[in-house]
Design a protein around this motif. Structure first.
Motif, PDB file in Angstrom:
ATOM      1  N   ASN A  93      -2.434 -26.684 -93.806  1.00 43.47           N
ATOM      2  CA  ASN A  93      -3.680 -25.759 -93.488  1.00 43.47           C
ATOM      3  C   ASN A  93      -4.125 -26.236 -92.051  1.00 43.47           C
ATOM      4  O   ASN A  93      -3.748 -27.148 -91.324  1.00 43.47           O
ATOM      5  CB  ASN A  93      -4.902 -25.916 -94.692  1.00 43.47           C
ATOM      6  CG  ASN A  93      -5.522 -27.330 -94.807  1.00 43.47           C
ATOM      7  OD1 ASN A  93      -5.567 -27.929 -93.957  1.00 43.47           O
ATOM      8  ND2 ASN A  93      -5.337 -27.630 -96.120  1.00 43.47           N
ATOM      9  N   LEU A  94      -5.427 -25.375 -91.502  1.00 44.92           N
ATOM     10  CA  LEU A  94      -5.666 -25.604 -90.233  1.00 44.92           C
ATOM     11  C   LEU A  94      -6.166 -27.111 -90.102  1.00 44.92           C
ATOM     12  O   LEU A  94      -6.099 -27.779 -88.863  1.00 44.92           O
ATOM     13  CB  LEU A  94      -6.793 -24.658 -89.973  1.00 44.92           C
ATOM     14  CG  LEU A  94      -6.147 -23.426 -89.332  1.00 44.92           C
ATOM     15  CD1 LEU A  94      -7.463 -22.559 -89.050  1.00 44.92           C
ATOM     16  CD2 LEU A  94      -5.570 -23.668 -87.962  1.00 44.92           C
ATOM     17  N   THR A 106     -10.464 -20.142 -84.773  1.00 44.15           N
ATOM     18  CA  THR A 106      -9.244 -20.037 -85.209  1.00 44.15           C
ATOM     19  C   THR A 106      -9.155 -19.676 -86.570  1.00 44.15           C
ATOM     20  O   THR A 106      -8.312 -18.612 -86.853  1.00 44.15           O
ATOM     21  CB  THR A 106      -8.093 -21.234 -84.962  1.00 44.15           C
ATOM     22  OG1 THR A 106      -8.514 -21.918 -83.599  1.00 44.15           O
ATOM     23  CG2 THR A 106      -6.975 -21.198 -85.294  1.00 44.15           C
ATOM     24  N   ALA A 107      -9.851 -20.202 -87.359  1.00 47.60           N
ATOM     25  CA  ALA A 107     -10.027 -19.992 -88.743  1.00 47.60           C
ATOM     26  C   ALA A 107     -10.279 -18.474 -88.968  1.00 47.60           C
ATOM     27  O   ALA A 107      -9.716 -17.858 -89.698  1.00 47.60           O
ATOM     28  CB  ALA A 107     -11.063 -20.866 -89.432  1.00 47.60           C
ATOM     29  N   GLU A 108     -11.292 -17.953 -88.370  1.00 43.45           N
ATOM     30  CA  GLU A 108     -11.711 -16.745 -88.681  1.00 43.45           C
ATOM     31  C   GLU A 108     -10.651 -15.658 -88.070  1.00 43.45           C
ATOM     32  O   GLU A 108     -10.607 -14.607 -88.574  1.00 43.45           O
ATOM     33  CB  GLU A 108     -13.083 -16.588 -87.713  1.00 43.45           C
ATOM     34  CG  GLU A 108     -13.803 -15.129 -87.753  1.00 43.45           C
ATOM     35  CD  GLU A 108     -15.162 -14.963 -87.299  1.00 43.45           C
ATOM     36  OE1 GLU A 108     -15.720 -13.826 -87.538  1.00 43.45           O
ATOM     37  OE2 GLU A 108     -15.482 -16.006 -86.619  1.00 43.45           O
ATOM     38  N   GLY A 138      -3.703 -20.918 -92.237  1.00 41.39           N
ATOM     39  CA  GLY A 138      -3.279 -21.818 -90.951  1.00 41.39           C
ATOM     40  C   GLY A 138      -2.096 -23.009 -91.373  1.00 41.39           C
ATOM     41  O   GLY A 138      -2.016 -23.694 -90.592  1.00 41.39           O
ATOM     42  N   ARG A 139      -1.580 -22.569 -92.434  1.00 44.34           N
ATOM     43  CA  ARG A 139      -0.416 -23.791 -92.695  1.00 44.34           C
ATOM     44  C   ARG A 139       0.653 -23.335 -91.966  1.00 44.34           C
ATOM     45  O   ARG A 139       0.850 -22.296 -91.288  1.00 44.34           O
ATOM     46  CB  ARG A 139       0.005 -23.340 -94.328  1.00 44.34           C
ATOM     47  CG  ARG A 139       0.524 -22.115 -94.578  1.00 44.34           C
ATOM     48  CD  ARG A 139       1.344 -22.091 -96.140  1.00 44.34           C
ATOM     49  NE  ARG A 139       2.225 -21.029 -96.496  1.00 44.34           N
ATOM     50  CZ  ARG A 139       3.111 -20.930 -97.222  1.00 44.34           C
ATOM     51  NH1 ARG A 139       2.932 -21.791 -98.192  1.00 44.34           N
ATOM     52  NH2 ARG A 139       3.509 -19.803 -97.394  1.00 44.34           N
ATOM     53  N   GLY A 140       1.649 -24.264 -91.734  1.00 41.86           N
ATOM     54  CA  GLY A 140       2.456 -24.254 -90.529  1.00 41.86           C
ATOM     55  C   GLY A 140       3.384 -25.310 -90.214  1.00 41.86           C
ATOM     56  O   GLY A 140       3.437 -26.305 -91.124  1.00 41.86           O
ATOM     57  N   MET A 141       4.154 -25.219 -89.168  1.00 38.13           N
ATOM     58  CA  MET A 141       5.027 -26.338 -88.795  1.00 38.13           C
ATOM     59  C   MET A 141       4.746 -26.905 -87.354  1.00 38.13           C
ATOM     60  O   MET A 141       4.493 -26.092 -86.539  1.00 38.13           O
ATOM     61  CB  MET A 141       6.345 -26.086 -88.914  1.00 38.13           C
ATOM     62  CG  MET A 141       7.267 -26.991 -88.904  1.00 38.13           C
ATOM     63  SD  MET A 141       7.663 -28.014 -90.183  1.00 38.13           S
ATOM     64  CE  MET A 141       8.357 -26.496 -91.403  1.00 38.13           C
ATOM     65  N   LEU A 142       4.515 -28.154 -87.082  1.00 34.63           N
ATOM     66  CA  LEU A 142       4.253 -28.750 -86.069  1.00 34.63           C
ATOM     67  C   LEU A 142       5.451 -29.417 -85.467  1.00 34.63           C
ATOM     68  O   LEU A 142       5.963 -30.198 -86.139  1.00 34.63           O
ATOM     69  CB  LEU A 142       2.980 -29.778 -86.038  1.00 34.63           C
ATOM     70  CG  LEU A 142       2.687 -30.428 -84.615  1.00 34.63           C
ATOM     71  CD1 LEU A 142       2.073 -29.292 -83.773  1.00 34.63           C
ATOM     72  CD2 LEU A 142       1.796 -31.413 -84.808  1.00 34.63           C
TER      73      LEU A 142
END
Length: 438
Positions: A194-195, A326-328, A226-230
Motif C-alpha cells: 500500500n501507499l 496521492t491517496a485521494e 497504492g499497492r505496487g512495485m518499487l
C-alpha cells in the motif's frame, strides 16, 4: 516548406500544420507568413498540445542530427538539437559515459529534452535534465544567435530550459555526461502492499540507490490502495563490453478499432504485474535499455489506445501534502473504474530545476495514461485537478492536453516573467490555451 497533418503522441490532437525544415544549424530562422506563428518541433513525443501550433506552423529540427565534439576524458558532448537521446547513448555508453538524466523514452531530441526540462528516475540525486546542460545556442526570429549557459545570458537560459520551445530554436547544445563502468544496472524490485509501505521504502532506498521508480495498481482500494512495485538501481561496476546489445523490439502496425485498454484488461494486467515475481524482493542485473526505456521495446505503443487516442495525467504535489493527496488521487481514480497499465509514482528531490517553467520540484509525482472516453474522462479530470490544486501542486505541460489555465498559472508563478522572453514569431496551442483571458 510542406503542409501535413501532425499529431502529438497521445493521438487525441491532430491538425494540419505548415512545416518548415531546418537542415543546418547555420540556417536562418524560417519566416512565418505575415501574422502567423511557428513553433520548434523535435520528435513529437509530447503527449498533448505543447508541441503543436494549430492554425500556424512548425519548425522541424530532426535534420539537425550531427555530433559536434565528444571529449572521452571529461564526458563533455556537443551535438545539434535534433539528435535523439538514443543516438547519444549508442555513442557514449561503449566509451564509459551515460546521460546524467534520461526520461522514460530515449526517442526524444536534445532540443525537446531542454524545452521540457525532462526528468528521470534519479531526480532525488541529479535533478532535471537542464541542470546538466553546459550551454546551447538559441536562434531568434530576428536573426540573433545567443549562447546561453548558467553563467552567460542566464535569463535566456532560465527561460529556454523548460520553455516549451517558445523562446526560439535551440540549434545545438553542450551536455555534461556522467561516468559508468558498463551498460548494466544492479536492480532491486520490491513489492509493497500500500501507499504507507511505499513512502516508508522511499526514505530508505533513496539513500542507497541512484534510481528509484514505482509502478502502482491504480485500481486497488482499501488496504490495497497504492499497492505496487518499487524498482531501485545503481550502475553496475562491470567493465564496458566491446559493443552494445541491440534492444529487441516489436511494433504496433496500426491502431485497433477500439482501445485495448479497458476495465477487464486493466484488472487482469494489474494483478499479473503485481505478482510477476515470486518473492517480495528480487535482485537482478538488467541492461540499461530494459530498465530505463521499457516501453521503447514496443514501437508505436501509443496505437494500443485505438483511434481516439489517450490522455496522460501527470501531476506533482509538494512533500508536505504528498501522502494525503496521492491517496485521494488514487482513490478517486479507483472509484471511477478508469486507470492505466503503467501508473508511475516517484519522488522528486531537493535539487532545484533551472527553468522558469520547469515542472520538476520537490514532492511526489504521479503519472497515468487514460484512454480517451470522452465525457466519462471529462468528469474525472476536474476531480483530480481539485485534489492537485488544493495540495499546491500542478501538471506537466509536456504530458497535458486539457489542464485549465488557472491550474497552470497557479502552478507556474513565473509565467508572466517568462512571457517577456517569448519570441514574437513563436506560439503554441498549449500556451494560447492556458494564458487566454489571463
Amino acid at each position: 516548406m510542406t503542409s501535413r497533418v501532425v499529431c502529438s503522441w497521445g493521438n487525441v490532437i491532430c491538425a494540419p500544420h505548415v512545416v518548415h525544415g531546418l537542415h543546418s544549424r547555420d540556417d536562418r530562422f524560417p519566416a512565418p507568413p505575415v501574422g502567423g506563428t511557428v513553433l520548434p518541433f523535435g520528435n513529437g513525443r509530447s503527449y498533448g498540445d505543447s508541441c503543436l501550433n494549430l492554425g500556424g506552423g512548425l519548425i522541424e529540427t530532426r535534420a539537425l542530427d550531427r555530433f559536434i565534439h565528444f571529449d572521452r576524458d571529461t564526458g563533455v558532448l556537443a551535438c545539434e538539437a535534433g539528435v535523439l537521446l538514443a543516438d547519444i547513448l549508442r555513442l557514449v555508453v561503449p566509451a564509459g559515459w551515460f546521460l546524467s538524466v534520461v526520461p522514460g523514452t530515449c526517442y526524444v531530441t536534445v532540443g525537446g529534452a531542454i524545452a521540457n526540462d525532462v526528468h528521470g528516475k534519479n531526480h532525488h540525486q541529479a535533478g532535471s535534465f537542464g541542470r546538466h546542460v553546459r550551454r546551447f545556442e538559441l536562434l531568434r526570429s530576428d536573426g540573433a544567435r545567443l549562447t546561453c549557459s548558467p553563467t552567460t545570458n542566464t535569463d535566456w537560459f532560465a527561460a529556454t530550459v523548460g520553455g516549451l520551445g517558445l523562446t526560439g530554436v535551440v540549434t545545438w547544445a553542450e551536455l555534461q555526461l556522467r561516468p559508468i563502468r558498463g551498460p548494466y544496472l544492479d536492480v532491486e524490485s520490491i513489492r509493497f502492499a500500500n501507499l504507507d509501505e511505499f513512502f516508508a521504502l522511499c526514505a530508505q532506498t533513496e539513500r542507497d540507490y541512484e534510481y528509484t521508480v514505482a509502478w502502482v495498481d491504480c485500481l486497488g482500494r482499501g488496504k490495497r490502495l497504492g499497492r505496487g512495485m518499487l524498482q531501485c538501481a545503481n550502475h553496475a561496476p562491470d567493465q564496458v563490453p566491446a559493443g552494445l546489445r541491440p534492444q529487441k523490439t516489436m511494433a504496433i502496425p496500426f491502431p485497433p478499432p477500439v482501445s485495448l485498454v479497458n476495465a477487464v484488461s486493466l484488472r487482469v494486467f494489474n494483478t499479473l504485474y503485481y505478482y510477476r515475481q515470486r518473492g517480495r524482493v528480487k535482485r537482478s542485473k538488467e541492461y540499461f535499455q530494459k530498465f530505463f526505456f521499457p516501453l521503447d521495446r514496443i514501437l508505436h505503443w501509443n496505437r494500443l489506445y485505438g483511434p481516439r487516442g489517450f490522455y496522460q495525467y501527470q501531476c506533482v504535489v509538494p512533500t508536505a501534502a504528498a501522502e494525503a493527496a496521492t491517496a485521494e488521487l488514487l482513490e478517486t481514480i479507483a472509484r471511477s473504474g478508469q486507470g492505466s497499465f503503467l501508473a508511475v509514482l516517484k519522488r522528486f528531490g531537493t535539487p532545484a530545476s533551472p527553468g522558469m517553467l520547469s515542472f520538476p520540484r520537490e514532492g511526489v509525482t504521479l503519472a497515468l495514461d487514460f484512454p480517451n472516453r470522452g465525457a466519462t474522462l471529462e468528469r474525472l479530470f476536474p476531480a483530480l485537478d481539485r485534489v492537485v490544486s488544493s495540495a499546491g501542486g500542478t501538471l506537466y505541460p509536456a504530458k497535458d492536453g486539457r489542464m485549465p489555465g488557472s491550474l497552470f498559472r497557479g502552478g507556474y508563478p513565473r509565467w508572466r516573467e517568462f512571457s517577456q522572453y517569448i519570441d514574437p514569431a513563436c506560439s503554441s496551442s498549449f500556451w494560447r490555451r492556458v494564458t487566454e483571458n489571463a
